[in-house]
Scaffold this motif. Structure first.
Motif, mmCIF file in Angstrom:
data_model
loop_
_atom_site.group_PDB
_atom_site.id
_atom_site.type_symbol
_atom_site.label_atom_id
_atom_site.label_comp_id
_atom_site.label_asym_id
_atom_site.label_seq_id
_atom_site.Cartn_x
_atom_site.Cartn_y
_atom_site.Cartn_z
ATOM 1 N N ASP A 54 6.408 2.720 -8.123
ATOM 2 C CA ASP A 54 5.497 3.448 -9.013
ATOM 3 C C ASP A 54 4.799 2.515 -10.000
ATOM 4 O OD1 ASP A 54 6.002 5.876 -7.883
ATOM 5 O OD2 ASP A 54 7.307 6.618 -9.484
ATOM 6 N N TYR A 55 5.401 1.351 -10.267
ATOM 7 C CA TYR A 55 4.883 0.473 -11.318
ATOM 8 C C TYR A 55 4.183 -0.759 -10.761
ATOM 9 C CZ TYR A 55 8.267 3.434 -13.657
ATOM 10 O OH TYR A 55 8.966 4.521 -14.101
ATOM 11 N N LYS A 56 3.785 -0.711 -9.491
ATOM 12 C CA LYS A 56 3.206 -1.904 -8.872
ATOM 13 C C LYS A 56 1.853 -2.289 -9.484
ATOM 14 C CE LYS A 56 1.156 0.741 -5.046
ATOM 15 N NZ LYS A 56 1.171 0.936 -3.581
ATOM 16 N N LEU A 242 -2.459 9.577 -10.989
ATOM 17 C CA LEU A 242 -1.430 9.528 -9.946
ATOM 18 C C LEU A 242 -1.992 10.027 -8.620
ATOM 19 C CD1 LEU A 242 1.412 11.019 -12.156
ATOM 20 C CD2 LEU A 242 0.874 8.597 -11.774
ATOM 21 N N PRO A 243 -1.497 9.534 -7.500
ATOM 22 C CA PRO A 243 -2.112 9.849 -6.209
ATOM 23 C C PRO A 243 -1.832 11.243 -5.676
ATOM 24 C CG PRO A 243 -0.220 8.397 -5.903
ATOM 25 C CD PRO A 243 -0.451 8.494 -7.380
ATOM 26 N N ALA A 244 -0.702 11.833 -6.034
ATOM 27 C CA ALA A 244 -0.314 13.120 -5.448
ATOM 28 C C ALA A 244 -0.627 14.260 -6.422
ATOM 29 C CB ALA A 244 1.171 13.122 -5.106
ATOM 30 N N PRO A 334 6.603 13.692 -6.586
ATOM 31 C CA PRO A 334 5.415 13.725 -7.440
ATOM 32 C C PRO A 334 5.670 14.305 -8.821
ATOM 33 C CG PRO A 334 4.860 14.420 -5.210
ATOM 34 C CD PRO A 334 6.354 14.317 -5.275
ATOM 35 N N GLN A 335 6.547 15.294 -8.912
ATOM 36 C CA GLN A 335 6.879 15.851 -10.221
ATOM 37 C C GLN A 335 7.575 14.816 -11.089
ATOM 38 O OE1 GLN A 335 9.016 19.157 -8.340
ATOM 39 N NE2 GLN A 335 7.870 20.534 -9.677
ATOM 40 N N LEU A 336 8.514 14.100 -10.523
ATOM 41 C CA LEU A 336 9.235 13.077 -11.275
ATOM 42 C C LEU A 336 8.287 11.951 -11.686
ATOM 43 C CD1 LEU A 336 12.045 12.279 -12.299
ATOM 44 C CD2 LEU A 336 12.380 11.036 -10.152
ATOM 45 N N THR A 337 7.378 11.590 -10.808
ATOM 46 C CA THR A 337 6.408 10.538 -11.126
ATOM 47 C C THR A 337 5.535 10.954 -12.297
ATOM 48 O OG1 THR A 337 6.372 9.762 -8.835
ATOM 49 C CG2 THR A 337 4.496 9.171 -10.213
#
Length: 369
Positions: A54-56, A242-244, A334-337
Motif C-alpha cells: 500500500d505504501y509503494k 486509492l484504486p478500489a 479496500p475498506q482497511l486501506t
C-alpha cells in the motif's frame, strides 16, 4: 478554509531533487510546545511501511529527523515520492486555465504560492496515490485554492470559480470543466462522488459567514467549522487517491473513524494557523483556540495546550477505532486501506501544518535555513 494554508514557494528549483527524498522545508514549529506521547498506529511505524505494498508510492518521514517538532502519537508521516509529478501537474494546469490577459490575470506571485501549497497538500495528505491520481488531486487542490481566492476578492465571474452544483459541461466554468473531464475519465464512480463534494463545498464557500461567533461548547464550533474547512471534501480526495472504489455500504462501518479523522484535520489546522490568524485579524478570529479561550477564560498558551490534548485524545480514539475495525469489522482489504489512508492523511496534515511557511513566519525561531 483551504485558503488558510497557502504557503510561499521556495525560491530554489526542486527539479533536480531525488524523488526518493522529501521536499525541502524552510520552517518548522510547535504552537503548543508539548512533550511527545508514546507511539500508536503500529501500521505506519517505520519498520512496517517498507513491507506493505500500500505504501509503494510513499516516502516515510520521521519528522524529528528533519527538525520538525512532532508531539503526536502518529509515529511517522508519509509523503508521495511523486511530488515532482505533482509540481508539473500544477504548473501545467495553471498555464491551461488562467487567462493570458495581463490586466485580468492573477498575479504570478500569488499563483506560485497556490501552486506550492497544492503540491504540498497533495503530496502529504494523499501520499498513497499512484502518479496519475496524484496528478489529478494536485490539480483539484489547486482549483480549490484558486476558487477560494476568487471568492475572497469578490471576483465571482472568474474562470476559476467552481459551480455550486455539479452539472453538464458548459463554457461558464472552464477550469472546473477541465478537471471534471479528467476525474471522470480516470474513475467515473469515484470521480462523480468527488465532484459532488467539490460543488457542495463551493456552494458553502460563497455564502456569507460570521467573522466572529460565540459558541456554547466546542461541539457547536465543530458543526460550523468542519464543513467550512472542507474536512469531508478532503476525505473524499483521500478516497479518490486509492484504486478500489467503496460503495456506501462498504463505508458504513467506517463512519466513526471518518468523523474522528475529520475533527483531527480541522483542529490540527486551527492549532497551527492560530498565531498567523491572531496576528492578522485579532478581532475576527474564528478558530478552536479562540473558542477554548472564550469558553474557559484562559490564556492563549493554555488554550493551545488544551487543544493539543484534545487532538491527542482524538488520536487515541482513532487508534482504538482502527484496531477494532482491523480485528473484527473489516474483512475487505479496500475498506482497511481506506481506514489507513485517512489516518495517513491526518499525519500528513500535521506535517504540512507544522512546516507551512504561512503559519510559521510569525513564530519566532521557526525558520530552519
Amino acid at each position: 478554509m483551504f485558503a488558510n494554508c497557502r504557503t510561499p514557494p521556495s525560491s530554489e528549483s526542486r527539479s533536480g531533487h531525488n524523488q526518493s527524498a522529501p521536499r525541502k522545508i524552510l520552517y518548522a514549529f510547535d504552537p503548543a510546545a508539548t512533550t511527545p506521547p508514546s507511539d500508536s498506529f503500529s501500521f505506519i511505524r517505520w519498520s512496517n511501511i517498507s513491507q506493505d505494498a500500500d505504501y509503494k508510492h510513499a516516502i516515510p518521514i520521521y519528522p524529528p529527523s528533519l527538525r520538525v517538532p512532532w508531539p503526536t502519537s502518529l509515529p511517522t508521516s508519509l509523503q508521495s515520492r511523486h511530488w515532482q509529478t505533482a509540481e508539473r501537474a500544477a504548473q501545467e494546469y495553471t498555464e491551461t486555465i488562467l487567462p493570458r490577459n495581463p490586466q485580468q490575470a492573477t498575479p504570478q506571485t500569488r499563483i506560485d504560492t497556490m501552486i506550492d501549497t497544492a503540491v504540498s497538500y497533495a503530496a502529504n495528505l494523499t501520499p498513497l496515490s499512484n502518479p496519475n491520481r496524484l496528478h489529478l488531486l494536485t490539480k483539484t487542490f489547486l482549483l480549490l485554492f484558486l476558487h477560494d481566492d476568487a471568492v475572497d476578492t469578490g471576483d465571482h465571474s472568474s474562470t476559476t470559480v467552481i459551480p455550486t452544483a455539479h452539472k453538464p459541461f458548459t463554457t461558464l466554468h472552464p477550469a472546473y470543466d477541465t478537471l471534471s473531464r479528467n476525474l471522470l475519465t480516470e474513475d467515473p464512480i469515484q470521480g462523480q462522488h468527488l465532484l459532488k463534494e467539490i460543488a457542495s463545498w463551493a456552494s458553502l464557500s460563497q455564502q456569507t459567514h460570521p467573522t466572529h461567533k460565540t459558541f456554547n461548547n466546542l461541539d457547536e464550533y465543530l458543526i460550523h467549522g468542519l464543513p467550512d474547512f472542507g474536512a469531508s471534501l478532503i476525505l473524499r480526495m483521500v478516497e479518490f487517491s486509492l484504486p478500489a472504489p467503496l460503495t456506501p455500504q462498504d463505508k458504513q462501518p467506517l463512519q466513526s473513524l471518518e468523523s474522528l479523522c475529520a475533527k483531527h484535520l480541522l483542529l490540527t489546522n486551527d492549532l497551527y494557523s492560530y498565531p498567523k490568524e491572531a496576528m492578522a485579524e485579532p478581532e475576527t478570529v474564528l478558530n478552536a483556540v479562540q473558542v477554548i479561550q472564550d469558553l474557559m477564560n484562559v490564556s492563549t498558551s493554555s488554550a493551545t495546550s488544551i487543544l493539543r490534548l484534545l487532538i491527542r485524545d482524538l488520536e487515541a480514539q482513532m487508534d482504538a477505532e482502527y484496531t477494532r475495525l482491523e480485528q473484527v469489522q473489516l474483512p475487505a482489504l479496500p475498506q482497511l486501506t481506506y481506514a489507513r489512508a485517512m489516518i495517513v492523511a491526518a499525519a500528513g496534515n500535521m506535517f504540512f501544518s507544522a512546516t507551512c511557511p504561512r503559519y510559521a513566519r510569525v513564530v519566532e525561531g521557526s525558520r530552519l535555513l
